[in-house]
Motif scaffolding. Sequence first.
Motif, PDB file in Angstrom:
ATOM      1  N   VAL A 125       0.393   0.054   0.596  1.00 47.87           N
ATOM      2  CA  VAL A 125       0.493  -1.016   0.227  1.00 47.87           C
ATOM      3  C   VAL A 125      -0.950  -1.671  -0.354  1.00 47.87           C
ATOM      4  CG1 VAL A 125       0.082  -2.889   1.256  1.00 47.87           C
ATOM      5  CG2 VAL A 125       1.115  -1.384   2.531  1.00 47.87           C
ATOM      6  N   THR A 126      -1.732  -2.438  -1.007  1.00 50.35           N
ATOM      7  CA  THR A 126      -2.562  -2.630  -1.628  1.00 50.35           C
ATOM      8  C   THR A 126      -2.780  -4.526  -1.675  1.00 50.35           C
ATOM      9  OG1 THR A 126      -2.019  -2.241  -3.882  1.00 50.35           O
ATOM     10  CG2 THR A 126      -3.157  -0.637  -3.081  1.00 50.35           C
ATOM     11  N   ARG A 127      -3.465  -4.579  -1.558  1.00 49.11           N
ATOM     12  CA  ARG A 127      -3.815  -6.153  -1.683  1.00 49.11           C
ATOM     13  C   ARG A 127      -3.729  -6.724  -3.022  1.00 49.11           C
ATOM     14  NH1 ARG A 127      -4.717 -10.673   0.708  1.00 49.11           N
ATOM     15  NH2 ARG A 127      -4.798  -9.760   3.046  1.00 49.11           N
ATOM     16  N   GLN A 128      -3.091  -7.014  -3.335  1.00 47.60           N
ATOM     17  CA  GLN A 128      -2.989  -7.965  -5.263  1.00 47.60           C
ATOM     18  C   GLN A 128      -4.223  -8.989  -5.256  1.00 47.60           C
ATOM     19  OE1 GLN A 128       0.145  -8.027  -7.085  1.00 47.60           O
ATOM     20  NE2 GLN A 128       1.048  -9.400  -5.665  1.00 47.60           N
ATOM     21  N   PRO A 135      -2.112 -13.987  -4.088  1.00 51.84           N
ATOM     22  CA  PRO A 135      -0.888 -13.800  -2.056  1.00 51.84           C
ATOM     23  C   PRO A 135      -0.573 -13.170  -1.982  1.00 51.84           C
ATOM     24  CG  PRO A 135      -0.182 -15.313  -2.808  1.00 51.84           C
ATOM     25  CD  PRO A 135      -1.508 -15.211  -4.244  1.00 51.84           C
ATOM     26  N   GLY A 136      -0.766 -11.573  -0.942  1.00 54.35           N
ATOM     27  CA  GLY A 136       0.252 -10.926  -0.914  1.00 54.35           C
ATOM     28  C   GLY A 136      -0.308  -9.395  -0.990  1.00 54.35           C
ATOM     29  N   PHE A 137       0.749  -8.899  -0.719  1.00 59.53           N
ATOM     30  CA  PHE A 137       0.265  -7.048  -1.164  1.00 59.53           C
ATOM     31  C   PHE A 137       1.202  -6.734  -2.400  1.00 59.53           C
ATOM     32  CE2 PHE A 137      -1.016  -8.912   2.482  1.00 59.53           C
ATOM     33  CZ  PHE A 137      -2.783  -8.132   3.072  1.00 59.53           C
ATOM     34  N   LEU A 138       0.785  -5.640  -2.805  1.00 58.08           N
ATOM     35  CA  LEU A 138       2.104  -4.607  -3.818  1.00 58.08           C
ATOM     36  C   LEU A 138       2.409  -3.700  -2.971  1.00 58.08           C
ATOM     37  CD1 LEU A 138       2.907  -3.811  -6.500  1.00 58.08           C
ATOM     38  CD2 LEU A 138       0.326  -2.879  -7.200  1.00 58.08           C
ATOM     39  N   VAL A 139       3.043  -3.275  -3.125  1.00 58.28           N
ATOM     40  CA  VAL A 139       3.733  -2.077  -1.906  1.00 58.28           C
ATOM     41  C   VAL A 139       4.289  -1.488  -2.816  1.00 58.28           C
ATOM     42  CG1 VAL A 139       5.129  -1.451   0.263  1.00 58.28           C
ATOM     43  CG2 VAL A 139       4.321  -3.707  -0.457  1.00 58.28           C
ATOM     44  N   GLU A 140       3.779   0.298  -2.734  1.00 54.87           N
ATOM     45  CA  GLU A 140       4.810   1.505  -3.990  1.00 54.87           C
ATOM     46  C   GLU A 140       5.712   1.408  -3.064  1.00 54.87           C
ATOM     47  OE1 GLU A 140       4.146   1.577  -7.019  1.00 54.87           O
ATOM     48  OE2 GLU A 140       2.773  -0.333  -7.578  1.00 54.87           O
ATOM     49  N   THR A 141       6.631   2.135  -3.506  1.00 49.29           N
ATOM     50  CA  THR A 141       8.363   2.956  -3.289  1.00 49.29           C
ATOM     51  C   THR A 141       8.128   3.465  -3.260  1.00 49.29           C
ATOM     52  OG1 THR A 141      10.025   1.520  -2.986  1.00 49.29           O
ATOM     53  CG2 THR A 141       8.160   0.680  -1.220  1.00 49.29           C
ATOM     54  N   SER A 142       9.206   4.545  -3.160  1.00 49.36           N
ATOM     55  CA  SER A 142       9.888   5.443  -3.508  1.00 49.36           C
ATOM     56  C   SER A 142      10.864   4.711  -4.677  1.00 49.36           C
ATOM     57  CB  SER A 142      10.696   6.810  -2.404  1.00 49.36           C
ATOM     58  OG  SER A 142      10.838   5.956  -1.324  1.00 49.36           O
ATOM     59  N   GLN A 143      11.342   3.811  -4.240  1.00 47.03           N
ATOM     60  CA  GLN A 143      12.489   3.482  -5.376  1.00 47.03           C
ATOM     61  C   GLN A 143      11.925   1.996  -5.940  1.00 47.03           C
ATOM     62  OE1 GLN A 143      16.154   1.937  -2.932  1.00 47.03           O
ATOM     63  NE2 GLN A 143      16.435   3.971  -1.795  1.00 47.03           N
ATOM     64  N   TRP A 145      -1.565   5.356   3.567  1.00 50.11           N
ATOM     65  CA  TRP A 145      -0.569   4.700   2.699  1.00 50.11           C
ATOM     66  C   TRP A 145      -1.455   3.138   2.849  1.00 50.11           C
ATOM     67  CZ3 TRP A 145       1.718   1.279   4.984  1.00 50.11           C
ATOM     68  CH2 TRP A 145       2.074   1.482   6.108  1.00 50.11           C
ATOM     69  N   LEU A 146      -1.805   2.896   4.001  1.00 53.68           N
ATOM     70  CA  LEU A 146      -2.291   1.745   4.023  1.00 53.68           C
ATOM     71  C   LEU A 146      -4.089   1.233   3.129  1.00 53.68           C
ATOM     72  CD1 LEU A 146      -1.127  -1.323   4.986  1.00 53.68           C
ATOM     73  CD2 LEU A 146      -1.691  -0.432   7.479  1.00 53.68           C
ATOM     74  N   LYS A 147      -3.546   0.635   2.667  1.00 55.39           N
ATOM     75  CA  LYS A 147      -5.256   1.284   2.176  1.00 55.39           C
ATOM     76  C   LYS A 147      -5.736  -0.432   1.920  1.00 55.39           C
ATOM     77  CE  LYS A 147      -3.300   4.726  -1.014  1.00 55.39           C
ATOM     78  NZ  LYS A 147      -4.218   5.844  -0.701  1.00 55.39           N
ATOM     79  N   VAL A 196      -2.716  -8.296  14.834  1.00 56.70           N
ATOM     80  CA  VAL A 196      -2.768  -8.746  14.384  1.00 56.70           C
ATOM     81  C   VAL A 196      -4.079  -8.697  13.908  1.00 56.70           C
ATOM     82  CG1 VAL A 196      -2.991 -11.892  13.467  1.00 56.70           C
ATOM     83  CG2 VAL A 196      -2.068 -11.371  15.645  1.00 56.70           C
ATOM     84  N   SER A 197      -4.209  -8.354  12.365  1.00 55.93           N
ATOM     85  CA  SER A 197      -4.680  -7.833  11.967  1.00 55.93           C
ATOM     86  C   SER A 197      -6.334  -8.047  11.482  1.00 55.93           C
ATOM     87  CB  SER A 197      -4.266  -6.425  10.202  1.00 55.93           C
ATOM     88  OG  SER A 197      -5.735  -6.226   9.746  1.00 55.93           O
ATOM     89  N   SER A 198      -7.600  -7.339  10.892  1.00 51.28           N
ATOM     90  CA  SER A 198      -8.449  -8.156  11.334  1.00 51.28           C
ATOM     91  C   SER A 198      -8.123  -8.215   8.749  1.00 51.28           C
ATOM     92  CB  SER A 198      -9.660  -6.852  10.860  1.00 51.28           C
ATOM     93  OG  SER A 198      -9.811  -5.938  10.033  1.00 51.28           O
ATOM     94  N   GLU A 199      -7.088  -7.824   8.525  1.00 54.90           N
ATOM     95  CA  GLU A 199      -6.616  -8.216   7.203  1.00 54.90           C
ATOM     96  C   GLU A 199      -5.695  -9.467   7.508  1.00 54.90           C
ATOM     97  OE1 GLU A 199      -7.473  -8.140   3.914  1.00 54.90           O
ATOM     98  OE2 GLU A 199      -7.850  -6.237   3.850  1.00 54.90           O
TER      99      GLU A 199
END
Length: 419
Positions: free
Chosen positions: A105-108, A112-120, A350-352, A368-371
């Motif tokens: 998981v990386t921030r775009q 906004p938002g995140f790019l989530v890489e998955t096995s699919q 995996w949470l970058k 609620v994360s600091s990110e």
Amino acid sequence: MAVEKIDTLVVGAGQAGVATSEHLGALGIPHLVLERSRIAERWRSERWDSLVANGPAWHDRFPGMEFEDFGPDEFVPKEKVADYFEAYARKINAPIRCGVNVTSVTRQTGKPGFLVETSQGPIEAERVVVATGPFQNPQIPAIAPKDDRLYQIHSTAYRNPAQLPEGAVMVVGAGSSGVQIADELNRAGRKVYLSVGAHGRPPRAYRGRDFVWWLGVLGLWDLETMTPGQEHITIAVSGAYGGRNIDFRALAHAGITLVGVTDRFDGAKVRFRDDLARNIAAGDSNLMDLLDAADAWATRNGIDLPPDPQARHIPPDPDCLTNPLTELDLAAAGVTSIIWATGFAQDFGWLKVDAFDDKGKPRHQRGVSSEPGIYFVGLPWLSRRGSAFIWGVWHDAKHIAGHIATQRSYLHYHAQQQR
């Protein structure tokens, strides 16, 4: 190929992920839950065969559904707990996609938002809820001997006594898992050495009420911070055999040899710390403190509950407590197996994102994360002592879903103003 997009992505479909899905769905928040295996998989494949829930059925559940075919004071077998979460997911029509592993998981950048890489394939998500739970990487300490003659496993790999080679067994760790496994092996006729560290020892029940009820009325489930110095103290409690108190002296009188904390291995010998008596005494003190608090609460509130003097009975000290072993020659004692009931480490590699402190622990306030846009559910002490328990996860997930709904309302206002 178009990238899949979703408002909120939940990683993990155990109790935390299912609870989060319920609250997100109730608020009309579009979301998707990804699970690398099956719903509540760890209950099925990473626990021993005879495990039951440590709390009674009336307590260890979500508010919206009871366990079928079990009375309120029964302790539900692990497979039925997993079935419960599967049924709950169907009941709320949770959008769960199984067999999908999240790899990063990386921030775009620039949006906004995140790019989530998955096995699919990749998914773009405005928000990500991490619901992978506290039981991620089983930990076997570095002191474990490098000896091929010993069969060594973590408690997550233990299934039943027949799995182990013939011979005596050393169980390291005396929390709920270690105690229950040691007891089962002893009942199966194995010679067992149980390495006992610091622990809490609540009564299974007192004055006609289970200890989970007492922790509730005493406000102890809602404690927001751990007592300093007790961060790594486990609780020895069991729902096995219909639920009963864990009494280390009674276990010893039944045949288990208690030893102190496992310190190191010197060749064929294992050395123990000289702390067994202190650890047992501290557990006794923990028990008596809770019984005293329960009695005071009943008196203060005029609650008529039956007396329970037996709960304060301390059996005679067994020989292994009065004359504790400081070392053990494993071969001479016939020990062929070691079970490490030594807990877990969290894995967020995996949470970058910038959501962790310098020790790798999540930075958050009630999940609620600091990110911004990253959330955590299901971790111990997320908001209170009860956070990692089934009912506690449900309440924490409600808070997280509410926070997400609030953030979406701000963005909705912004979008309207841009028209």
